[in-house]
Design a protein around this motif. Sequence first.
Motif, short mmCIF file in Angstrom:
data_model
loop_
_atom_site.label_atom_id
_atom_site.label_comp_id
_atom_site.label_asym_id
_atom_site.label_seq_id
_atom_site.Cartn_x
_atom_site.Cartn_y
_atom_site.Cartn_z
N TYR A 203 0.83 -1.20 0.00
CA TYR A 203 0.00 0.00 0.00
C TYR A 203 0.87 1.25 0.00
O TYR A 203 1.93 1.27 0.62
CB TYR A 203 -0.90 0.03 1.25
CG TYR A 203 -1.85 -1.14 1.38
CD1 TYR A 203 -3.03 -1.18 0.65
CD2 TYR A 203 -1.57 -2.20 2.24
CE1 TYR A 203 -3.91 -2.25 0.77
CE2 TYR A 203 -2.43 -3.27 2.37
CZ TYR A 203 -3.61 -3.29 1.63
OH TYR A 203 -4.47 -4.35 1.76
N VAL A 204 0.38 2.29 -0.69
CA VAL A 204 1.08 3.59 -0.65
C VAL A 204 0.16 4.70 -0.18
O VAL A 204 0.62 5.79 0.14
CB VAL A 204 1.65 3.96 -2.04
CG1 VAL A 204 2.67 2.93 -2.50
CG2 VAL A 204 0.55 4.14 -3.08
N GLU A 205 -1.14 4.44 -0.09
CA GLU A 205 -2.11 5.43 0.39
C GLU A 205 -3.41 4.71 0.77
O GLU A 205 -3.59 3.54 0.42
CB GLU A 205 -2.33 6.54 -0.63
CG GLU A 205 -2.64 6.06 -2.05
CD GLU A 205 -4.11 5.74 -2.25
OE1 GLU A 205 -4.95 6.39 -1.60
OE2 GLU A 205 -4.42 4.82 -3.02
N PRO A 206 -4.33 5.39 1.49
CA PRO A 206 -5.48 4.68 2.06
C PRO A 206 -6.74 4.61 1.22
O PRO A 206 -7.72 4.01 1.65
CB PRO A 206 -5.76 5.50 3.34
CG PRO A 206 -5.34 6.89 2.98
CD PRO A 206 -4.18 6.75 2.04
N THR A 207 -6.77 5.18 0.01
CA THR A 207 -8.01 5.22 -0.75
C THR A 207 -8.12 4.15 -1.83
O THR A 207 -9.22 3.69 -2.13
CB THR A 207 -8.18 6.59 -1.44
OG1 THR A 207 -7.19 6.73 -2.47
CG2 THR A 207 -8.03 7.73 -0.43
N GLY A 208 -7.01 3.82 -2.46
CA GLY A 208 -7.03 2.90 -3.59
C GLY A 208 -6.96 3.63 -4.93
O GLY A 208 -6.98 2.99 -5.98
N LEU A 209 -6.88 4.95 -4.91
CA LEU A 209 -6.78 5.71 -6.15
C LEU A 209 -5.45 5.48 -6.86
O LEU A 209 -5.36 5.61 -8.08
CB LEU A 209 -6.97 7.20 -5.86
CG LEU A 209 -8.41 7.62 -5.53
CD1 LEU A 209 -8.43 9.02 -4.94
CD2 LEU A 209 -9.29 7.54 -6.77
#
Length: 331
Positions: A203-209
């Motif tokens: 993961y690199v961020e919490p939204t999935g964008l």
Amino acid sequence: MKTFAAAFLSLSLLAALPGVATAAASGTPSKATRTSKASAVPVRKVRSVVLRKATAPVIPAVATFGQVAGLHAVDDPLALKSSVAYVLDQDTNEVLFSKNPQAVLPIASITKLMTALVVVEAGLSLDEKLTVTDDDKDTEKNTGSRLAIGTTLTRGDMLHLALMSSENRAAHALGRNYPGGLEAFVAAMNAKAMSLGMADTHYVEPTGLSSRNQSSAADLAKLVNVTSQVPLLRDLSTSREARVALGKRLVQFRSTNGLLSNPLWDIGLQKTGFINEAGKCLVMQASMAGRKLIMVFLDSSGKASRIADAERMRKWLATQPGEGALPSAKL
């Protein structure tokens, strides 16, 4: 550019020859030799239209990571539109259906299941008020949101909207308000994945964008198994709709998964996802054919294809022998 110039030059030379321009434009014998100069004006207009059509650029559709990797070329007995599919018996860990289960692909908003799990396990107050700021704007895909800058909701409401309606600003605000900030939150997401044995996940961020949030179907089955055992996450993810006070207005939010309204399904937990690089995605925990099953569909092509794939899977399972005798299909 050279090809375009050559084509344009060829057409210009042809246009200089009597009668040729009209024949090229219409596909019929030229009338230029039988008409006056005034009647030749429409001929020039027709020729210009043809030139514009001939030189119009063709913009190819955006390919998913799975399409680029050739995963859709793998056939399966259900003719699924998803290039990755995985069905697991939650109690016995028996794999009932498997198609490209180890392929590592972008997972879009399926990411939000890990976001929610990290928030809940941190024991943070669900009643604490969080405010959407400019930091929560989508700079990855430049998508919009119904949560305007300055919107204040409880952490519990943010969690609800992230899971039910896949609200990106809500998910981002949850990560940003984690102790230590967003960087610490992403580190916690990856640490949790590692602790669950999700070796193919990052993961690199919490939204999935971001398309850099990636996982495999086998890994996501592990995540679904854990999150489906958290009552709050089960309830919020399977909620069909909710009215949320945004300032002075009550705004209706609905689930992104239409199967929740289908009486043929008994869904305990679910999450959908979509970005261009990932295609349509869906994970679920559902009771079916006398079993508790975990289902993963990734990189599905077509507007409603992930739902159609889930229905194909449900019908296939319903035709199999009773509990304890479902055959496995592995590809």
